[in-house]
Motif scaffolding. Structure first.
Motif, PDB file in Angstrom:
ATOM      1  N   PHE A   1      -5.388   7.293   1.346  1.00  0.00           N
ATOM      2  CA  PHE A   1      -6.445   6.735   2.183  1.00  0.00           C
ATOM      3  C   PHE A   1      -7.044   5.567   1.420  1.00  0.00           C
ATOM      4  CE2 PHE A   1     -10.978   6.617   3.438  1.00  0.00           C
ATOM      5  CZ  PHE A   1     -10.798   6.305   4.768  1.00  0.00           C
ATOM      6  N   LYS A   2      -6.713   4.357   1.831  1.00  0.00           N
ATOM      7  CA  LYS A   2      -7.063   3.141   1.106  1.00  0.00           C
ATOM      8  C   LYS A   2      -6.415   3.161  -0.282  1.00  0.00           C
ATOM      9  CE  LYS A   2     -11.153   2.095   3.832  1.00  0.00           C
ATOM     10  NZ  LYS A   2     -12.574   1.723   3.826  1.00  0.00           N
ATOM     11  N   GLU A   3      -6.953   2.391  -1.206  1.00  0.00           N
ATOM     12  CA  GLU A   3      -6.238   2.173  -2.466  1.00  0.00           C
ATOM     13  C   GLU A   3      -6.301   3.373  -3.404  1.00  0.00           C
ATOM     14  OE1 GLU A   3      -6.088  -0.954  -6.214  1.00  0.00           O
ATOM     15  OE2 GLU A   3      -7.313  -1.392  -4.461  1.00  0.00           O
ATOM     16  N   SER A   4      -7.481   3.936  -3.589  1.00  0.00           N
ATOM     17  CA  SER A   4      -7.630   5.026  -4.551  1.00  0.00           C
ATOM     18  C   SER A   4      -8.067   6.325  -3.907  1.00  0.00           C
ATOM     19  CB  SER A   4      -8.660   4.637  -5.626  1.00  0.00           C
ATOM     20  OG  SER A   4      -8.239   3.495  -6.339  1.00  0.00           O
TER      21      SER A   4
ATOM     22  N   ARG B   1      -7.643   9.691  -1.202  1.00  0.00           N
ATOM     23  CA  ARG B   1      -6.690  10.603  -0.577  1.00  0.00           C
ATOM     24  C   ARG B   1      -7.479  11.552   0.332  1.00  0.00           C
ATOM     25  NH1 ARG B   1      -2.735  13.260  -4.877  1.00  0.00           N
ATOM     26  NH2 ARG B   1      -4.671  14.238  -5.600  1.00  0.00           N
TER      27      ARG B   1
ATOM     28  N   GLN C   1       0.825  -1.196   0.000  1.00  0.00           N
ATOM     29  CA  GLN C   1       0.000   0.000   0.000  1.00  0.00           C
ATOM     30  C   GLN C   1       0.858   1.244   0.000  1.00  0.00           C
ATOM     31  OE1 GLN C   1      -2.494  -0.588   3.415  1.00  0.00           O
ATOM     32  NE2 GLN C   1      -4.091  -1.612   2.225  1.00  0.00           N
TER      33      GLN C   1
ATOM     34  N   TRP D   1     -11.254  10.867  -4.528  1.00  0.00           N
ATOM     35  CA  TRP D   1     -11.241   9.504  -5.047  1.00  0.00           C
ATOM     36  C   TRP D   1     -10.698   9.539  -6.460  1.00  0.00           C
ATOM     37  CZ3 TRP D   1     -11.914   4.976  -2.664  1.00  0.00           C
ATOM     38  CH2 TRP D   1     -12.050   3.831  -3.443  1.00  0.00           C
TER      39      TRP D   1
END
Length: 227
Positions: A69-72, A74, A15, A114
């Motif tokens: 923030f997680k995969e895609s 911010r 990640q 996103w």
């Protein structure tokens, strides 16, 4: 247990390798519809002090920081500086507009985005922002405060605040390994509370309520760098 720790470590590393924190600066063109909703009551006499206006200026600047923030996703914050917030008040007929200087305006917001990858070099971005505007009194607004203080009304010189919310749509082009050009369009709904006082001044009932309400559209170009 050891396998679980190794798996979790690899997941965190993957990640971190995918997502990067970014810092950016943008120059923005904006236009807005604004209203001052205002009323002053002294004893039994009430005066409507409301007026509609547009901002005399049309440019601002934004500095922002975003982290993964997680995969895609911010998330981060942004500071927007508008400079001197001067209202241009249209008059009837061919009369020249009047002007009212409120002071210096900034916004501090939390921004969430996103990212949607289109190609290796182009991302589309859907986002939202929410935070507080901060108006530092100056010009005509400071004169209004000083006049009320001279009349012994309980008003203060502190910055005025409120809230601002709105959506954001963007497109980002990767120019180099960590350098991006970005275009933004956003709409903001903003309220700033200027006066909200009810009291007796020298034995006379006194009330003053002023609120700024703005719907602002911003179009900007930004330079963004991955850290």
């Amino acid at each position: 247990m050891l396998r679980l720790i190794v798996f979790a470590s690899l997941l965190i590393l993957s990640q971190d390798a995918f997502a990067q924190s970014s810092i950016g600066v943008s120059g923005n063109f904006f236009f807005e519809d604004s209203d001052l909703s205002g009323e002053q009551q002294v004893s039994v006499q009430t005066n409507d002090e409301s007026f509609a206006y547009v901002a005399d200026d049309f440019l601002n600047a934004t500095l922002y920081y975003l982290q993964p923030f997680k995969e895609s996703g911010r998330i981060g914050g942004a500071l927007t500086y508008y400079g001197d917030h001067i209202a241009e008040i249209p008059q009837e007929g061919d009369e020249d507009p009047e002007y009212y200087d409120f002071g210096h305006l900034i916004e501090l917001v939390v921004r969430a985005e996103w990212l949607i990858g289109v190609t290796e070099s182009i991302d589309l971005i859907a986002g939202a922002q929410a935070g507080i505007p901060i108006l530092f009194p100056g010009g005509d607004f400071q004169d209004e405060i000083d006049d009320l203080k001279d009349q012994q009304a309980s008003v203060w010189d502190l910055p005025r605040t409120g809230f601002v919310v709105g959506p954001l749509l963007s497109a980002r082009y990767k120019y180099h390994d960590s350098l991006y050009f970005r275009a933004d369009i956003g709409i903001k709904y903003e309220k700033i509370f200027l006066f909200n006082t009810t009291e007796e001044v020298q034995g006379v009932p006194f009330r003053k309520d002023w609120t700024l309400t703005t719907v602002r559209t911003e179009i900007g170009l930004a330079l963004e760098v991955d850290l």
